[in-house]
Write a protein that holds these residues in place. Structure first.
Motif: not given
Length: 169
Positions: A44, A142, A146
Motif C-alpha cells: 500500500v 486492513a 486495501g
C-alpha cells in the motif's frame, strides 16, 4: 510471554474452516498472516508513493529510466523487462530465504527479532504487548484488503485512490 493458542487478549480462536487443528498449526497460520500483513502494508505504501509520482533515480534494464515509467501497480509492472522482473524475484527470494526468517524462537508468531532488540519490547506490560500485536494484526488485515481493492480498481480502469474518477490516473 509464551504465546497462547488464541488471539492475544481475546481468548478462544475463531476458526470456521477448522484449519488450526493444533496450537502449532495455528501458530504457523498466524505467522503467515502477520507476514502477509506486513507485505501488504509495504505494498500500500509503495502504491501510494508511486501514485504520487515519486521515482528512484537511475535506470532499469534496456536503459529505461525510472522517471519514464508512468502509472502504478500493474501499469508500471507491464513496462518492466524480464531482467527487471527477474531481479525483483531474486531480491524477494533472498529476503524470504536469508533475511526475514526466525532463527531464534520468538515470543509470538512473526517475532523476527531473533533474540535482539529487547530494550523496547521487554519494557511493555503483557497487556500492552497483546494490544500492540493486535494492532499490527488489524493493520495488516486492513492493508491486505486495501491493496486488493487498489488492484481491483486498477484492473477495472478506475483510479485506485478516487474510484469515481476514470483512469488513467
Amino acid at each position: 510471554m509464551g504465546y497462547s493458542w488464541s488471539t492475544p487478549g481475546v481468548g478462544a480462536i475463531w476458526d470456521p474452516l477448522g484449519l488450526a487443528k493444533t496450537p502449532a498449526k495455528f501458530e504457523r497460520l498466524r505467522y503467515v498472516e502477520v507476514k502477509h500483513g506486513r507485505i501488504a502494508m509495504l505494498a500500500v505504501l509503495g502504491h501510494l508513493t508511486a501514485g504520487s509520482g515519486a521515482r528512484f533515480p537511475g535506470e532499469l534494464a534496456n536503459s529505461v529510466k525510472f522517471t519514464s515509467i508512468e502509472g502504478t501497480g500493474f501499469a508500471a509492472l507491464s513496462k518492466l523487462s524480464p531482467a527487471d522482473i527477474g531481479l525483483i524475484v531474486f531480491a524477494v527470494g533472498f529476503l524470504e530465504l536469508r533475511v526475514m526468517k526466525e532463527t531464534v524462537k520468538g515470543e509470538f508468531p512473526g517475532d523476527l527479532r531473533n533474540g535482539l532488540f529487547k530494550e523496547g519490547w521487554d519494557a511493555y506490560s503483557e497487556m500492552d504487548k497483546d494490544r500492540k500485536i493486535n494492532i499490527e494484526l488489524n493493520n495488516g488485515r486492513a492493508a491486505m484488503m486495501g491493496i486488493t481493492g487498489m488492484m481491483m480498481h486498477e484492473m477495472l480502469g478506475v483510479s485506485p485512490y478516487f474510484p469515481q474518477t476514470p483512469g488513467p490516473w
